[in-house]
Design a protein around this motif. Sequence first.
Motif, PDB file in Angstrom:
ATOM      1  N   GLY A   1       0.932  -1.140  -0.148  1.00 47.73           N
ATOM      2  CA  GLY A   1       0.047   0.045   0.095  1.00 47.73           C
ATOM      3  C   GLY A   1       0.725   1.176  -0.014  1.00 47.73           C
TER       4      GLY A   1
ATOM      5  N   ASP B   1       0.773   5.730   0.020  1.00 51.86           N
ATOM      6  CA  ASP B   1      -0.036   6.920   0.346  1.00 51.86           C
ATOM      7  C   ASP B   1       1.052   8.080   0.659  1.00 51.86           C
ATOM      8  OD1 ASP B   1      -1.961   8.730   0.155  1.00 51.86           O
ATOM      9  OD2 ASP B   1      -2.867   8.072   2.172  1.00 51.86           O
TER      10      ASP B   1
ATOM     11  N   ASP C   1      -3.139   5.333  -2.999  1.00 51.41           N
ATOM     12  CA  ASP C   1      -4.222   6.102  -2.731  1.00 51.41           C
ATOM     13  C   ASP C   1      -4.433   7.154  -3.982  1.00 51.41           C
ATOM     14  OD1 ASP C   1      -6.413   7.189  -1.043  1.00 51.41           O
ATOM     15  OD2 ASP C   1      -5.152   8.760  -0.835  1.00 51.41           O
TER      16      ASP C   1
ATOM     17  N   ASP D   1      -7.092   5.204   1.160  1.00 44.25           N
ATOM     18  CA  ASP D   1      -6.701   5.475   2.577  1.00 44.25           C
ATOM     19  C   ASP D   1      -7.679   4.985   3.589  1.00 44.25           C
ATOM     20  OD1 ASP D   1      -8.312   7.670   2.003  1.00 44.25           O
ATOM     21  OD2 ASP D   1      -6.444   9.054   2.447  1.00 44.25           O
TER      22      ASP D   1
ATOM     23  N   ILE E   1      -2.979   0.682   2.306  1.00 44.19           N
ATOM     24  CA  ILE E   1      -3.006   2.043   2.378  1.00 44.19           C
ATOM     25  C   ILE E   1      -3.300   2.803   3.313  1.00 44.19           C
ATOM     26  CG2 ILE E   1      -4.046   4.195   0.801  1.00 44.19           C
ATOM     27  CD1 ILE E   1      -4.676   2.196  -1.411  1.00 44.19           C
TER      28      ILE E   1
ATOM     29  N   SER F   1      -0.854   5.462   5.000  1.00 47.19           N
ATOM     30  CA  SER F   1      -1.022   6.894   5.277  1.00 47.19           C
ATOM     31  C   SER F   1      -0.483   7.483   6.536  1.00 47.19           C
ATOM     32  CB  SER F   1      -2.635   7.117   4.833  1.00 47.19           C
ATOM     33  OG  SER F   1      -3.432   6.729   5.999  1.00 47.19           O
TER      34      SER F   1
END
Length: 193
Positions: A4, A6, A100, A123, A129, A133
């Motif tokens: 993930g 972000d 994201d 997110d 994600i 974040s």
Amino acid sequence: MIFGVDEAGRGPLAGPVVAAAVLLCKPRPSGLDDSKKLSAARRAALEETIKRRCQWAVGIVDVDDIDRLNIFGATMLAMTRAVEGLCAKIGSDPTEVLVDGNMTPAGRRSEWRWNARAIVGGDALEPCISAASIIAKEHRDRMMCEAAQQHQHYGWERNKGYGTPDHLAALRLHGPTPLHRKSFAPVSQMLLL
């Protein structure tokens, strides 16, 4: 093997943009959500758990590169650096990278070599994600609190470089620092005065 990704810090007038890549552990940490929806205490606790149990890396792009590339290009570079860092850390490439937003670095950064999928609102939807974040926001917030010690007029320990009224007032009074993004209004207008 899904990462993930972000970022934090696209909108501020000062400081770097920071991206994080996370490979979740099993069982994954509970309570993952968009970092902006979590309290500071909950974010800090989740960051500690993610860092202790999962695999992660950050990518940082400084102000000079933000001004040179523009914030979009700098964000794509930060994401690429985060994924490269995580691949190096675990010694393997992911099968997919979930990013994201509505765009990925695929086709935008020559170094990007991974299968990627953009997820708007990812997110809050994808736990990997969400974890990224949290790592990105906490990392960048710490950087801005440290920078606030050298540049005390701007309130970065509170506003993290965003254009809040107190930050804008300090900018008018004291002018920009080397950590201000010269390509961002109102910093760019102040440099013309």
